[in-house]
Design a protein around this motif. Structure first.
Motif, PDB file in Angstrom:
ATOM      1  N   LEU A  14       0.830  -1.208   0.000  1.00  0.00           N
ATOM      2  CA  LEU A  14       0.000   0.000   0.000  1.00  0.00           C
ATOM      3  C   LEU A  14       0.867   1.262   0.000  1.00  0.00           C
ATOM      4  O   LEU A  14       0.546   2.249  -0.673  1.00  0.00           O
ATOM      5  CB  LEU A  14      -0.952   0.002   1.201  1.00  0.00           C
ATOM      6  N   GLN A  15       1.979   1.246   0.727  1.00  0.00           N
ATOM      7  CA  GLN A  15       2.891   2.395   0.740  1.00  0.00           C
ATOM      8  C   GLN A  15       3.514   2.604  -0.636  1.00  0.00           C
ATOM      9  O   GLN A  15       3.632   3.737  -1.102  1.00  0.00           O
ATOM     10  CB  GLN A  15       3.997   2.193   1.779  1.00  0.00           C
ATOM     11  N   ARG A  16       3.915   1.509  -1.296  1.00  0.00           N
ATOM     12  CA  ARG A  16       4.487   1.615  -2.651  1.00  0.00           C
ATOM     13  C   ARG A  16       3.447   2.172  -3.622  1.00  0.00           C
ATOM     14  O   ARG A  16       3.752   3.049  -4.425  1.00  0.00           O
ATOM     15  CB  ARG A  16       4.991   0.252  -3.129  1.00  0.00           C
ATOM     16  N   LYS A  17       2.219   1.677  -3.539  1.00  0.00           N
ATOM     17  CA  LYS A  17       1.162   2.143  -4.432  1.00  0.00           C
ATOM     18  C   LYS A  17       0.885   3.623  -4.224  1.00  0.00           C
ATOM     19  O   LYS A  17       0.749   4.382  -5.192  1.00  0.00           O
ATOM     20  CB  LYS A  17      -0.114   1.330  -4.215  1.00  0.00           C
ATOM     21  N   ARG A  18       0.816   4.053  -2.972  1.00  0.00           N
ATOM     22  CA  ARG A  18       0.553   5.459  -2.660  1.00  0.00           C
ATOM     23  C   ARG A  18       1.632   6.361  -3.262  1.00  0.00           C
ATOM     24  O   ARG A  18       1.335   7.374  -3.895  1.00  0.00           O
ATOM     25  CB  ARG A  18       0.461   5.648  -1.148  1.00  0.00           C
ATOM     26  N   LEU A  19       2.896   5.975  -3.088  1.00  0.00           N
ATOM     27  CA  LEU A  19       3.987   6.778  -3.650  1.00  0.00           C
ATOM     28  C   LEU A  19       3.998   6.730  -5.172  1.00  0.00           C
ATOM     29  O   LEU A  19       4.205   7.756  -5.829  1.00  0.00           O
ATOM     30  CB  LEU A  19       5.341   6.314  -3.103  1.00  0.00           C
ATOM     31  N   LEU A  21       1.508   6.342  -7.225  1.00  0.00           N
ATOM     32  CA  LEU A  21       0.433   7.198  -7.732  1.00  0.00           C
ATOM     33  C   LEU A  21       0.796   8.674  -7.596  1.00  0.00           C
ATOM     34  O   LEU A  21       0.567   9.460  -8.521  1.00  0.00           O
ATOM     35  CB  LEU A  21      -0.877   6.905  -6.995  1.00  0.00           C
ATOM     36  N   ALA A  22       1.353   9.060  -6.463  1.00  0.00           N
ATOM     37  CA  ALA A  22       1.742  10.459  -6.266  1.00  0.00           C
ATOM     38  C   ALA A  22       2.833  10.861  -7.263  1.00  0.00           C
ATOM     39  O   ALA A  22       2.780  11.947  -7.855  1.00  0.00           O
ATOM     40  CB  ALA A  22       2.219  10.675  -4.828  1.00  0.00           C
ATOM     41  N   CYS A  93       5.961  15.073  -2.371  1.00  0.00           N
ATOM     42  CA  CYS A  93       5.317  13.759  -2.171  1.00  0.00           C
ATOM     43  C   CYS A  93       5.993  12.991  -1.038  1.00  0.00           C
ATOM     44  O   CYS A  93       5.319  12.438  -0.165  1.00  0.00           O
ATOM     45  CB  CYS A  93       5.410  12.913  -3.436  1.00  0.00           C
ATOM     46  N   HIS A  97       4.735  12.136   3.378  1.00  0.00           N
ATOM     47  CA  HIS A  97       4.629  10.844   4.054  1.00  0.00           C
ATOM     48  C   HIS A  97       5.834  10.514   4.925  1.00  0.00           C
ATOM     49  O   HIS A  97       5.712   9.747   5.882  1.00  0.00           O
ATOM     50  CB  HIS A  97       4.427   9.731   3.022  1.00  0.00           C
TER      51      HIS A  97
END
Length: 135
Positions: A14-19, A21-22, A93, A97
């Motif tokens: 989830l952390q990889r996906k969030r970054l 996308l950003a 970005c 986080h």
């Protein structure tokens, strides 16, 4: 085909996906085609980065990444202002986080004719988006 290679302490999916996308949003703001934006995450092993002869920790006491090394491969046609805008966007970005992490951003300009990709049978040269690889 902008590419970001991110080296840091291992991140959860989830952390990889969030970054990712950003980061992709930042590249899109510069006019990049989002389907062509690639983000790779590489786990940074403990004691692999040194400063002044001393190892830098990859994570803090809570396991939060303490450093990010981002190598950005971008078209050589992008000017210094595009690099600055992208660097500032990626910085924002990551700071959002990971406010206390050490950040290192490095640009590697590349000519589109040096990039090939395939999403099926034909091999496509990035300089010829329609798949025409003739000179």
């Amino acid at each position: 085909m902008p590419t970001l290679n991110v080296s840091c302490a291992p991140l959860q999916p989830l952390q990889r996906k969030r970054l990712a996308l950003a980061f992709t949003r930042q590249l899109k703001a510069l006019g990049a085609e989002t389907a062509h934006c690639m983000v790779f995450f590489n786990p940074l092993p403990q004691d692999c980065v040194f400063s002044a002869g001393m190892p830098m920790p990859i994570a803090d006491r809570d396991g939060t990444p303490a450093q990010f090394h981002v190598r950005i491969t971008l078209s050589a046609a992008r000017d210094r202002l595009a690099h600055q805008a992208l660097a500032e966007g990626l910085h924002a970005c990551l700071r959002r986080h990971y406010p206390n992490a050490f950040l290192y951003l490095q640009f590697e300009p590349i000519l589109p004719e040096h990039v090939f990709f395939s999403a099926g049978a034909p091999l496509i040269n990035a300089a010829h988006p329609q798949g025409n690889t003739d000179s």
